[in-house]
Motif scaffolding. Structure first.
Motif, PDB file in Angstrom:
ATOM      1  N   ASN A  42       0.788  -1.205   0.100  1.00 58.35           N
ATOM      2  CA  ASN A  42       0.058   0.064  -0.047  1.00 58.35           C
ATOM      3  C   ASN A  42       1.153   1.210   0.007  1.00 58.35           C
ATOM      4  N   HIS A  43       0.584   2.118  -0.983  1.00 61.51           N
ATOM      5  CA  HIS A  43       1.406   3.236  -1.052  1.00 61.51           C
ATOM      6  C   HIS A  43       1.680   4.035   0.046  1.00 61.51           C
ATOM      7  N   LEU A  44       0.585   4.029   0.853  1.00 64.43           N
ATOM      8  CA  LEU A  44       0.425   4.946   2.191  1.00 64.43           C
ATOM      9  C   LEU A  44       1.456   4.293   3.242  1.00 64.43           C
ATOM     10  N   GLY A  58       4.210   2.403   2.398  1.00 66.17           N
ATOM     11  CA  GLY A  58       5.277   2.913   1.898  1.00 66.17           C
ATOM     12  C   GLY A  58       5.667   4.368   2.464  1.00 66.17           C
ATOM     13  N   HIS A  59       4.910   5.324   2.386  1.00 71.17           N
ATOM     14  CA  HIS A  59       5.024   6.640   3.027  1.00 71.17           C
ATOM     15  C   HIS A  59       5.559   6.633   4.254  1.00 71.17           C
ATOM     16  N   LEU A  60       4.850   5.881   5.189  1.00 70.16           N
ATOM     17  CA  LEU A  60       4.880   5.492   6.738  1.00 70.16           C
ATOM     18  C   LEU A  60       6.272   5.236   6.870  1.00 70.16           C
ATOM     19  N   VAL A  82       0.668  12.890   4.390  1.00 72.54           N
ATOM     20  CA  VAL A  82       0.062  14.156   3.500  1.00 72.54           C
ATOM     21  C   VAL A  82       0.984  14.421   2.346  1.00 72.54           C
ATOM     22  N   SER A  83       0.134  14.200   1.258  1.00 74.46           N
ATOM     23  CA  SER A  83       0.652  14.254  -0.144  1.00 74.46           C
ATOM     24  C   SER A  83      -0.473  14.857  -0.953  1.00 74.46           C
ATOM     25  N   GLY A  84       0.009  14.564  -2.428  1.00 79.06           N
ATOM     26  CA  GLY A  84      -0.841  15.307  -3.382  1.00 79.06           C
ATOM     27  C   GLY A  84      -2.342  14.665  -3.470  1.00 79.06           C
ATOM     28  N   THR A 103       8.728  12.328  -0.449  1.00 79.00           N
ATOM     29  CA  THR A 103       8.152  12.469  -2.006  1.00 79.00           C
ATOM     30  C   THR A 103       8.150  11.037  -2.635  1.00 79.00           C
ATOM     31  N   ASP A 104       7.305  10.725  -3.570  1.00 77.24           N
ATOM     32  CA  ASP A 104       7.196   9.331  -4.047  1.00 77.24           C
ATOM     33  C   ASP A 104       8.528   8.706  -4.540  1.00 77.24           C
ATOM     34  N   ASN A 105       8.892   7.584  -4.211  1.00 73.25           N
ATOM     35  CA  ASN A 105      10.015   6.947  -4.290  1.00 73.25           C
ATOM     36  C   ASN A 105      10.038   5.431  -4.318  1.00 73.25           C
TER      37      ASN A 105
HETATM   38 ZN    ZN Z   1       2.688   9.625  -2.335  1.00 73.27          ZN
END
Ligand code: ZN
Ligand code: KG4
Length: 354
Positions: free
Chosen positions: A111-113, A115-117, A152-154, A320-322
Motif C-alpha cells: 500500500n503506497h500509504l 510505504g510513505h510511513l 500528507v501528499s498530493g 516524496t514518491d520513491n
Molecule cells: Zn505519495
C-alpha cells in the motif's frame, strides 16, 4: 544480506530502488513526469501511464546497475498495489509480476500509504563507501509505539494510529482536497506552475505570513478530519481584490505564499498533535510529499519536542514518491513471510487499515 527491489508507479513518478535487509538504500532511481504534466497544471492519467510503460524497463535497469548488483541477486520484489491511478498501477504491477515470475522470487504488493510511513526506517541509515551501515539496522518493530502517523501528499491527508508494527487504524482524513492539492491549486491560482508545493515553500521563506489573513480550516474541533477546499475560495478573494493578478516584482507573492503555507501547516500540526495527545502516542511519523515542506518540518519538530513526542520524518527526498519506501515496506512483509499470488490485481482505492 538480502536485496529487495521496490517499484512505484502510482502517480507521476516512475521509480525503482534496491534496499538491503540492513535497510540501506543501495540505489533509488526516479524518472519524474513533471515536464509532461506541467503544461496541464496537474497529472493527466492517460499520459502518465503511457510514460510509465515507456520508461519502466530503463528505470529498473538503472536501479540494478547503480546498486551494483545483478537481477539474480534480488530476493523479493515490492510493488505499489494502490491507491493511485489504475492505469499507472497496472504498469508497475504487470512489470513486477513478470520480473518475479521470471526470477522465481516473492511478489509483495505494498500500500503506497504504508510505504510513505515506513520511509522513516530508511532515514536513520547511511551507507559508508564500504557499504556497511553507520547505525544499527532499524526495523518496524523498533519504532516508538503507539505512534500517530500523518501521510500528507498530493492525493492524501490521512492520520493513522499505529498501536504496533504492521497495524494501522485510520483516525482522520481530508473531507475534500488533500493538503498537497491545496498547495498545487493555490500555486496555480497565483500563476506559479506545477507542482506548487516546492515553489510555495521557496517563496514563503521570504514572505510575511501575517500580511494576508487566510483562515485555518477546521471542519470540526474534536474530529481528526481535515478540509482544505475553502482555502481556494479565500485565496480567490484576495486575488480578486488585486484585480486577479499580484505584482510579481513586489512582496505580494512571497507574502501570499507564506500566508497559504501558514494556514495549511498550522492545521496539519494542530490536528496531528491533538491525535498524539488523545491516543497517548510515544512518537509521531510525518511523511508524504508535503512532509518535504520546510515550515511543516520545523513547526512539527518544535511542537513535538515541546509536548514530549519523538518525531520521525524521513529525509525530504524520501518524503516524496520513491521506490525505496516501497522496498522498505516489502522487507517488513518478506520477513513476516507474506507474498501475493500472480493473480493479484491493483486497486485504485486500496485502503490502509480500517
Ligand atoms: Zn505519495
Ligand atoms: O507523495 P507525493 O510525491 O505524491 C503523491 O502521492 O501525491 O506528493 C506530491 C505532493 C504535491 O502536491 C507537491 O506539491 C507536494 O507533495 N510537495 C510539497 C513540497 N514538495 C512536494 N508541498 C509543500 N512543500 C514542499 N516542499
Amino acid at each position: 544480506m538480502k536485496f529487495v527491489l521496490g517499484i512505484e508507479t502510482s502517480c507521476d513518478e516512475t521509480a525503482a530502488a534496491v534496499v538491503s535487509s540492513e535497510r540501506i538504500i543501495r540505489s533509488n532511481i526516479l524518472a519524474t513526469q513533471i515536464d509532461l504534466h506541467g503544461p496541464f497544471g496537474g497529472v493527466v492519467p492517460e499520459l502518465a501511464c503511457r510514460r510509465h510503460a515507456e520508461v519502466i524497463d530503463a528505470v529498473v535497469d538503472s536501479a540494478l546497475a547503480s546498486a551494483g548488483i545483478e537481477a539474480a541477486e534480488i530476493s523479493a520484489l515490492g510493488v505499489t498495489g494502490g491507491p493511485g491511478l489504475i492505469g499507472a498501477l497496472l504498469v508497475g504491477v504487470s512489470f513486477a509480476k513478470a520480473f518475479a515470475y521470471a526470477k522465481k522470487i516473492p511478489l509483495i504488493p505494498i500500500n503506497h500509504l504504508e510505504g510513505h510511513l515506513l520511509a522513516v526506517l530508511l532515514s536513520a541509515q547511511k551507507a559508508e563507501p564500504s557499504g556497511t551501515p553507520t547505525q544499527r539496522r532499524q526495523v518496524a518493530e523498533d519504532l516508538p509505539y503507539p505512534l500517530v502517523g500523518l501521510v500528507v501528499s498530493g492525493g492524501h491527508t490521512n492520520l493513522y494510529l499505529l498501536p504496533r508494527a504492521g497495524v494501522y487504524e485510520r483516525l482522520g482524513r481530508t473531507l475534500d482536497d488533500a493538503a498537497g492539492e491545496a498547495f498545487d491549486k493555490g500555486a496555480k491560482m497565483m500563476g506559479l506552475g506545477y507542482p506548487g508545493g516546492p515553489v510555495i515553500d521557496r517563496l514563503a521563506s521570504e514572505g510575511d505570513p501575517k500580511r494576508f489573513r487566510l483562515p485555518r480550516p477546521y471542519p470540526s474541533l474534536d474530529r481528526l478530519d481535515f478540509s482544505f477546499s475553502g482555502l481556494k475560495t479565500a485565496l480567490g478573494k484576495v486575488l480578486k481584490e488585486y484585480g486577479g493578478d499580484l505584482d510579481r516584482r513586489s512582496r505580494d507573492l512571497p507574502d501570499l505564499a507564506a500566508a497559504l503555507q501558514h494556514a495549511i501547516v498550522g492545521v496539519l500540526v494542530d490536528k496531528t498533535l491533538q491525535a498524539a495527545r488523545r491516543h497517548r502516542a510515544r512518537g509521531i511519523i510525518v511523511s508524504g510529499g508535503v512532509a518535504a515542506n520546510s515550515r511543516l518540518r520545523s513547526e512539527m519538530a518544535q511542537r513535538a519536542a515541546r509536548e514530549g513526542f519523538e518525531l520521525l520524518i524521513p529525509a525530504a527526498p524520501l518524503c516524496t514518491d520513491n521506490g525505496a519506501m516501497i522496498a522498505a515496506a516489502a522487507l517488513e512483509r518478506l520477513e513476516r513471510g507474506e507474498e501475493a499470488g500472480f493473480d493479484y490485481t491493483p486497486r485504485p482505492d486500496l485502503p490502509l487499515g480500517c
